[in-house]
Structure formats: structure tokens, C-alpha cells
Design an enzyme around this catalytic site. Sequence first.
Site, PDB file in Angstrom:
ATOM      1  N   ASN A   1       0.873  -1.179   0.000  1.00 47.81           N
ATOM      2  CA  ASN A   1       0.000   0.000   0.000  1.00 47.81           C
ATOM      3  C   ASN A   1       0.909   1.228   0.000  1.00 47.81           C
ATOM      4  O   ASN A   1       1.530   1.542   1.015  1.00 47.81           O
ATOM      5  CB  ASN A   1      -0.900  -0.024   1.248  1.00 47.81           C
ATOM      6  CG  ASN A   1      -1.735   1.238   1.365  1.00 47.81           C
ATOM      7  OD1 ASN A   1      -1.795   2.055   0.445  1.00 47.81           O
ATOM      8  ND2 ASN A   1      -2.393   1.413   2.507  1.00 47.81           N
ATOM      9  N   TRP A   2       0.965   1.870  -1.131  1.00 52.60           N
ATOM     10  CA  TRP A   2       1.876   3.028  -1.255  1.00 52.60           C
ATOM     11  C   TRP A   2       1.299   4.298  -0.648  1.00 52.60           C
ATOM     12  O   TRP A   2       1.966   5.321  -0.607  1.00 52.60           O
ATOM     13  CB  TRP A   2       2.232   3.246  -2.740  1.00 52.60           C
ATOM     14  CG  TRP A   2       3.385   2.407  -3.188  1.00 52.60           C
ATOM     15  CD1 TRP A   2       3.786   1.206  -2.652  1.00 52.60           C
ATOM     16  CD2 TRP A   2       4.326   2.701  -4.231  1.00 52.60           C
ATOM     17  NE1 TRP A   2       4.903   0.733  -3.309  1.00 52.60           N
ATOM     18  CE2 TRP A   2       5.251   1.624  -4.285  1.00 52.60           C
ATOM     19  CE3 TRP A   2       4.461   3.748  -5.137  1.00 52.60           C
ATOM     20  CZ2 TRP A   2       6.303   1.589  -5.202  1.00 52.60           C
ATOM     21  CZ3 TRP A   2       5.514   3.714  -6.056  1.00 52.60           C
ATOM     22  CH2 TRP A   2       6.428   2.645  -6.075  1.00 52.60           C
ATOM     23  N   LYS A   3       0.047   4.262  -0.209  1.00 55.83           N
ATOM     24  CA  LYS A   3      -0.578   5.448   0.400  1.00 55.83           C
ATOM     25  C   LYS A   3      -0.340   6.670  -0.504  1.00 55.83           C
ATOM     26  O   LYS A   3      -0.374   6.531  -1.720  1.00 55.83           O
ATOM     27  CB  LYS A   3      -0.065   5.633   1.835  1.00 55.83           C
ATOM     28  CG  LYS A   3      -0.230   4.338   2.656  1.00 55.83           C
ATOM     29  CD  LYS A   3       0.047   4.497   4.109  1.00 55.83           C
ATOM     30  CE  LYS A   3      -0.153   3.151   4.807  1.00 55.83           C
ATOM     31  NZ  LYS A   3      -0.044   3.220   6.254  1.00 55.83           N
TER      32      LYS A   3
ATOM     33  N   HIS B   1      -9.680   1.356   4.975  1.00 58.86           N
ATOM     34  CA  HIS B   1      -8.400   1.526   5.680  1.00 58.86           C
ATOM     35  C   HIS B   1      -8.607   2.493   6.850  1.00 58.86           C
ATOM     36  O   HIS B   1      -9.356   3.467   6.732  1.00 58.86           O
ATOM     37  CB  HIS B   1      -7.346   2.059   4.710  1.00 58.86           C
ATOM     38  CG  HIS B   1      -5.952   1.948   5.270  1.00 58.86           C
ATOM     39  ND1 HIS B   1      -5.478   2.805   6.235  1.00 58.86           N
ATOM     40  CD2 HIS B   1      -4.960   1.062   5.026  1.00 58.86           C
ATOM     41  CE1 HIS B   1      -4.235   2.454   6.561  1.00 58.86           C
ATOM     42  NE2 HIS B   1      -3.895   1.391   5.833  1.00 58.86           N
TER      43      HIS B   1
ATOM     44  N   GLU C   1      -6.845   4.775   7.932  1.00 57.03           N
ATOM     45  CA  GLU C   1      -6.507   6.174   7.626  1.00 57.03           C
ATOM     46  C   GLU C   1      -7.677   6.885   6.942  1.00 57.03           C
ATOM     47  O   GLU C   1      -7.782   8.109   6.996  1.00 57.03           O
ATOM     48  CB  GLU C   1      -5.221   6.223   6.776  1.00 57.03           C
ATOM     49  CG  GLU C   1      -4.000   5.914   7.643  1.00 57.03           C
ATOM     50  CD  GLU C   1      -2.800   5.367   6.910  1.00 57.03           C
ATOM     51  OE1 GLU C   1      -2.750   5.451   5.669  1.00 57.03           O
ATOM     52  OE2 GLU C   1      -1.912   4.830   7.595  1.00 57.03           O
TER      53      GLU C   1
ATOM     54  N   GLU D   1      -5.576  -4.936  10.301  1.00 57.52           N
ATOM     55  CA  GLU D   1      -4.519  -3.959  10.576  1.00 57.52           C
ATOM     56  C   GLU D   1      -4.831  -3.238  11.887  1.00 57.52           C
ATOM     57  O   GLU D   1      -5.643  -2.288  11.897  1.00 57.52           O
ATOM     58  CB  GLU D   1      -4.443  -2.912   9.461  1.00 57.52           C
ATOM     59  CG  GLU D   1      -4.053  -3.468   8.117  1.00 57.52           C
ATOM     60  CD  GLU D   1      -3.420  -2.388   7.237  1.00 57.52           C
ATOM     61  OE1 GLU D   1      -2.270  -2.564   6.870  1.00 57.52           O
ATOM     62  OE2 GLU D   1      -4.079  -1.374   6.960  1.00 57.52           O
TER      63      GLU D   1
ATOM     64  N   GLY E   1       2.645   1.883  11.095  1.00 57.41           N
ATOM     65  CA  GLY E   1       3.710   2.889  11.097  1.00 57.41           C
ATOM     66  C   GLY E   1       4.395   3.090  12.433  1.00 57.41           C
ATOM     67  O   GLY E   1       5.132   4.049  12.620  1.00 57.41           O
TER      68      GLY E   1
ATOM     69  N   SER F   1       3.235  -2.357  10.331  1.00 54.71           N
ATOM     70  CA  SER F   1       4.673  -2.498  10.623  1.00 54.71           C
ATOM     71  C   SER F   1       5.277  -3.806  10.110  1.00 54.71           C
ATOM     72  O   SER F   1       6.170  -4.374  10.732  1.00 54.71           O
ATOM     73  CB  SER F   1       4.940  -2.324  12.126  1.00 54.71           C
ATOM     74  OG  SER F   1       4.639  -1.002  12.518  1.00 54.71           O
TER      75      SER F   1
HETATM   76  P1  13P Z   1       3.025   0.264   7.655  1.00 55.50           P
HETATM   77  O1  13P Z   1       3.477  -1.052   7.043  1.00 55.50           O
HETATM   78  O2  13P Z   1       3.830   1.425   7.194  1.00 55.50           O
HETATM   79  O3  13P Z   1       2.906   0.132   9.148  1.00 55.50           O
HETATM   80  O4  13P Z   1       1.549   0.547   7.096  1.00 55.50           O
HETATM   81  C1  13P Z   1       0.592  -0.457   7.179  1.00 55.50           C
HETATM   82  C2  13P Z   1      -0.587  -0.079   6.396  1.00 55.50           C
HETATM   83  O5  13P Z   1      -1.318   0.819   6.757  1.00 55.50           O
HETATM   84  C3  13P Z   1      -0.837  -0.802   5.140  1.00 55.50           C
HETATM   85  O6  13P Z   1      -2.112  -0.588   4.670  1.00 55.50           O
END
Ligand code: 13P
Length: 257
Positions: A13-15, A96, A98, A167, A173, A212
Site C-alpha cells: 500500500n503506497w498510500k 483503511h 486512515e 490492521e 507505522g 509495521s
Molecule cells: P506500515 O506497514 O507502514 O505500518 O503501514 C501499514 C498499512 O497501513 C498498510 O495498509
Amino acid sequence: MTETVKRPYVVGNWKMHGLLSSLPSILDIDRAAACYAGVDVALALPFTLINPAAITVEHATIGGQNCHAAHEGAFTGDISGRMLMDCGARFVLLGHSERRLGCGEDSATVRAKMRATLDDGLAAILCVGESAEQRDAGLAVTSVQEQLLASLPEDLTPADTITIAYEPIWAIGSGSIPQPAEIAAMHGAIRQTLRNRLGQQAETIRLLYGGSVHDGNAEALLSIADVDGLLVGNASLDPRRFRAVVRAAQQASLQPS
Ligand code: 13P
């Protein structure tokens, strides 16, 4: 209960990262997908990279990170599942944390997006996860089960391709991840919730762990019961690290169960 062997699924997931100049990194990841052919490799990219990536890659699957619940309409700034499909995406991440927390998306909205996405022929990766407060209060499993049931469309059919990504919000993160036993318990509870809702179809749905994940912990995470793959944020931006995660998934798939 019959156990179905599933191909491991590793999704980056490149966000909100990546420019057109990132295409060489996407190609590197595509080469990893070719090299470790026992693994399904996918990248959830920002809208601007979906089409350039989709017309370039040969092995990885390209997807989006969100879409609107309507197929089209007066929704300035939004993108529909149909538009994602049209430009080469084959799946979309939905729910997600976020977006749930940062954009106020509740489970009813996520459910509507799930239905629209699946109707548009895309696969959906539904994200669920508890907050630190919910875990500390002993409510991790029940809150995730509730979120899952409220986000899944009522009328799923075997033709709908879905994946669930667990998640924990506090693990994203942060460098902290749950204990293996906690992940196993959560994935077991998610599987049971899916069985209660969907019967035998639940056995074919892949459950990903995210939060993570990196090249140093992927192998251990993939050895946990009912972890069928990984959703990787930050470490997916570095093709070398992401390739190592994909390699771990290939190795895990070769271990006798
Ligand atoms: P990280 O791997 O940076 O913790 O992010 C996880 C995430 O939100 C994947 O969708």
C-alpha cells in the site's frame, strides 16, 4: 471443516507516495512478482500511478486505495470503482483506518463502497482493525468482528472476490506489532465470523495481516495460523525490502503445513 490451501498474497500500500518517476521501482516489484511466482503480488497505488503502472507491469496486480460508492455522478474530486477498472486497476483497498479516521468513513459507507466495487468487477480488500484503547479494554476481537460485519455487504455471493486485511491501528507505522498468539486469535475470530456469515465460502477468503510489516518480520508473521498474506505500507516503497517480503511468502508457501 475443510481447509483450503491458499496462494500467499502480498500487497503493498503506497498510500500518498510515488510520482511518475517511481515507475522503475514498480518495475522492480513486478520482477519480484515474476521471480516468486508462487505468490500473488499486488500494489495499491495513488490514482495518478494506476494507469501508468497497469500498462507497464506484467506480473503484479495494480489496484486503488479508495473509491466512491456511486458509479458516476456529481461528486467533485472522487473516483468510482468503474473508473479504477477502466484505467487498469483490478482491486481496491476499502475501509483503511486512515480513511475511517482521517476522512470520517464509517462502516456503512465502507459497506456501500464494497458493494459498488464488487459490482464494478473489482476485487475488494476490506481493512479492519482495533484502536489501542479498544485493545487495552479487552475489546479488540469484538470490535473487529463488529466492524467486519458492519462493513461486509449483506448480499455477498461466491462471485465476489474479497480479502480481509487485519490492521491494528496502533501497529500501523509504529514499529509495534501484536504478539503472534494475538494475531492468531484475531485471524481465527475473523475466519469464524466469515464462516457464520458466508458458510463454506469463508474458507477461500484470504486473511492478510498489516501494520509495521517489513523484510525482517515477514517470515515469522506468515508462519502464524490463518495468516494468508501481508499488507505492507512503508516497506513496500523500497523494492529491495518488498522483494524480501515476497520471497518470505514464497518460502512460507513451500513449508509443509
Ligand atoms: P506500515 O506497514 O507502514 O505500518 O503501514 C501499514 C498499512 O497501513 C498498510 O495498509
